[in-house]
Design an enzyme around this catalytic site. Structure first.
Site, PDB file in Angstrom:
ATOM      1  N   TRP A  27       0.827  -1.223   0.000  1.00  0.00           N
ATOM      2  CA  TRP A  27       0.000   0.000   0.000  1.00  0.00           C
ATOM      3  C   TRP A  27       0.851   1.259   0.000  1.00  0.00           C
ATOM      4  O   TRP A  27       0.324   2.365  -0.009  1.00  0.00           O
ATOM      5  CB  TRP A  27      -0.970  -0.009   1.184  1.00  0.00           C
ATOM      6  CG  TRP A  27      -0.380  -0.497   2.455  1.00  0.00           C
ATOM      7  CD1 TRP A  27       0.254   0.250   3.400  1.00  0.00           C
ATOM      8  CD2 TRP A  27      -0.367  -1.850   2.928  1.00  0.00           C
ATOM      9  NE1 TRP A  27       0.666  -0.545   4.430  1.00  0.00           N
ATOM     10  CE2 TRP A  27       0.286  -1.840   4.167  1.00  0.00           C
ATOM     11  CE3 TRP A  27      -0.857  -3.055   2.424  1.00  0.00           C
ATOM     12  CZ2 TRP A  27       0.482  -3.010   4.920  1.00  0.00           C
ATOM     13  CZ3 TRP A  27      -0.663  -4.209   3.160  1.00  0.00           C
ATOM     14  CH2 TRP A  27       0.000  -4.182   4.396  1.00  0.00           C
ATOM     15  N   GLU A  40      -5.878   0.435   5.346  1.00  0.00           N
ATOM     16  CA  GLU A  40      -5.987   0.947   6.720  1.00  0.00           C
ATOM     17  C   GLU A  40      -7.088   0.248   7.510  1.00  0.00           C
ATOM     18  O   GLU A  40      -6.919  -0.013   8.704  1.00  0.00           O
ATOM     19  CB  GLU A  40      -6.202   2.460   6.719  1.00  0.00           C
ATOM     20  CG  GLU A  40      -4.956   3.258   6.326  1.00  0.00           C
ATOM     21  CD  GLU A  40      -3.757   2.990   7.240  1.00  0.00           C
ATOM     22  OE1 GLU A  40      -3.946   2.560   8.396  1.00  0.00           O
ATOM     23  OE2 GLU A  40      -2.618   3.186   6.787  1.00  0.00           O
ATOM     24  N   THR A  46      -4.862  -5.848  13.018  1.00  0.00           N
ATOM     25  CA  THR A  46      -4.394  -6.999  12.273  1.00  0.00           C
ATOM     26  C   THR A  46      -2.985  -6.753  11.766  1.00  0.00           C
ATOM     27  O   THR A  46      -2.680  -5.672  11.260  1.00  0.00           O
ATOM     28  CB  THR A  46      -5.343  -7.295  11.090  1.00  0.00           C
ATOM     29  OG1 THR A  46      -6.687  -7.339  11.584  1.00  0.00           O
ATOM     30  CG2 THR A  46      -5.006  -8.619  10.456  1.00  0.00           C
ATOM     31  N   TYR A 123      -7.573   7.350  14.524  1.00  0.00           N
ATOM     32  CA  TYR A 123      -6.348   6.905  13.870  1.00  0.00           C
ATOM     33  C   TYR A 123      -6.514   6.819  12.361  1.00  0.00           C
ATOM     34  O   TYR A 123      -5.695   7.352  11.594  1.00  0.00           O
ATOM     35  CB  TYR A 123      -5.867   5.546  14.395  1.00  0.00           C
ATOM     36  CG  TYR A 123      -4.853   4.969  13.441  1.00  0.00           C
ATOM     37  CD1 TYR A 123      -3.554   5.459  13.428  1.00  0.00           C
ATOM     38  CD2 TYR A 123      -5.226   4.045  12.466  1.00  0.00           C
ATOM     39  CE1 TYR A 123      -2.634   5.018  12.482  1.00  0.00           C
ATOM     40  CE2 TYR A 123      -4.320   3.603  11.519  1.00  0.00           C
ATOM     41  CZ  TYR A 123      -3.034   4.091  11.533  1.00  0.00           C
ATOM     42  OH  TYR A 123      -2.141   3.682  10.587  1.00  0.00           O
ATOM     43  N   ASP A 141      -1.546   5.677  16.954  1.00  0.00           N
ATOM     44  CA  ASP A 141      -2.016   4.333  17.272  1.00  0.00           C
ATOM     45  C   ASP A 141      -1.114   3.818  18.384  1.00  0.00           C
ATOM     46  O   ASP A 141      -0.323   4.575  18.938  1.00  0.00           O
ATOM     47  CB  ASP A 141      -1.991   3.417  16.041  1.00  0.00           C
ATOM     48  CG  ASP A 141      -0.580   3.031  15.653  1.00  0.00           C
ATOM     49  OD1 ASP A 141       0.368   3.701  16.118  1.00  0.00           O
ATOM     50  OD2 ASP A 141      -0.407   2.053  14.905  1.00  0.00           O
ATOM     51  N   CYS A 202      17.259  -0.956  21.896  1.00  0.00           N
ATOM     52  CA  CYS A 202      17.768   0.289  22.484  1.00  0.00           C
ATOM     53  C   CYS A 202      19.244   0.537  22.177  1.00  0.00           C
ATOM     54  O   CYS A 202      19.650   1.678  21.944  1.00  0.00           O
ATOM     55  CB  CYS A 202      17.554   0.278  23.998  1.00  0.00           C
ATOM     56  SG  CYS A 202      15.818   0.401  24.474  1.00  0.00           S
ATOM     57  N   CYS A 205      19.884   2.121  18.929  1.00  0.00           N
ATOM     58  CA  CYS A 205      18.813   3.048  18.557  1.00  0.00           C
ATOM     59  C   CYS A 205      19.335   4.446  18.249  1.00  0.00           C
ATOM     60  O   CYS A 205      20.122   5.003  19.018  1.00  0.00           O
ATOM     61  CB  CYS A 205      17.766   3.141  19.671  1.00  0.00           C
ATOM     62  SG  CYS A 205      16.362   4.175  19.187  1.00  0.00           S
TER      63      CYS A 205
END
Length: 243
Positions: A27, A40, A46, A123, A141, A202, A205
């Site tokens: 998408w 969406e 899901t 959202y 979200d 982390c 990151c």
DNA sequence: GTCCGGGATC
DNA sequence: GATCCCGGAC
């Protein structure tokens, strides 16, 4: 460090991270608002891996909003199976019919109209505004909530948070003008594949220099403390998350 | 086998 | 806050 400076570093680092680690999803190859809508709705509750094959199948069967609107809702439900949350195909079908009936077959691009459809909540409205209509709209979200909460608030202020308004405001303040599409996609990928609920990455990151939660150690990744294993300790333990 | 995670609705 | 569904983590 000033807040604006952290914000700019976050934006820049996230977009750089995205160029290297972003996912290649079907998408993201289309500009068709209807296709993005389908993705969406499917992505609500899901996981991406389950959505991908059904997304392709669904669009093959209903290539346009008009085609979906013409189909009987019962058949749409069958096509949806077994994605689950089976009210979603009914809502999607309703959005298609209503769009044909009231908006001349073109999905509306303003928030109020989008939110008036059943099945489009806060959202999904933000996702459509930024992904389908390229507007500078925020999304929130659980991925984004977790990322922003960790990086900008830290565990203490996260806990003190009451509602979601602060995080929506933060998400909105972060969107780099003109780059909402890439930035919001990047946020989703970062939350889904990097700043994950369990065992976030982390150490490597790119945000660790200013992350309010770095270095994050989850309760269940701790080496069990002797106290928790001792008979005296065991009696007082109430599951995970002890402090 | 059980728990966790995940948007929107009512 | 309960409900809807299912995969995956544990």
């Amino acid at each position: 460090m000033r807040a604006g400076s952290v914000r700019r570093r976050f934006q820049q680092r996230l977009l750089t991270w995205y160029r290297r680690h972003g996912r290649d999803l079907p998408w993201r190859k289309t500009r068709d608002a209807y296709s993005i809508l389908v993705s969406e709705i499917m992505l609500q509750q899901t996981q991406v891996e389950r959505v991908i094959p059904k997304y392709r199948e669904f669009l093959k069967r209903y290539p346009t909003l008009e085609a979906l609107a013409r189909a009987p809702v019962k058949e749409v439900r069958r096509t949806w199976y077994p994605l689950g949350y089976n009210i979603r195909p009914v809502h999607l079908h309703g959005i298609a019919r209503e769009t044909v009936a009231r908006y001349n077959g073109r999905l509306p691009s303003d928030e109020k109209a989008l939110r008036s459809f059943k099945g489009i909540g806060p959202y999904t409205a933000g996702a459509l505004l930024s992904f389908a209509f390229k507007k500078d709209a925020p999304i929130l979200d659980t991925n984004v909530r977790r990322v922003l909460g960790r990086v900008f608030l830290g565990p203490r202020r996260m806990k003190a948070l009451r509602g979601q308004k602060a995080l929506w405001d933060l998400s909105a303040a972060l969107v780099p003008p003109g780059k909402a599409y890439d930035f919001n996609q990047a946020l989703m990928d970062f939350g889904a594949t990097w700043c994950t609920p369990r065992q976030p990455r982390c150490l490597p990151c790119p945000m660790k220099a200013f992350c309010q939660s770095y270095p994050l150690t989850l309760p269940n990744s701790d080496v069990p403390s002797p106290l928790l294993l001792s008979p005296a300790g065991r009696g007082r333990v109430r599951g995970r998350g002890q402090r």
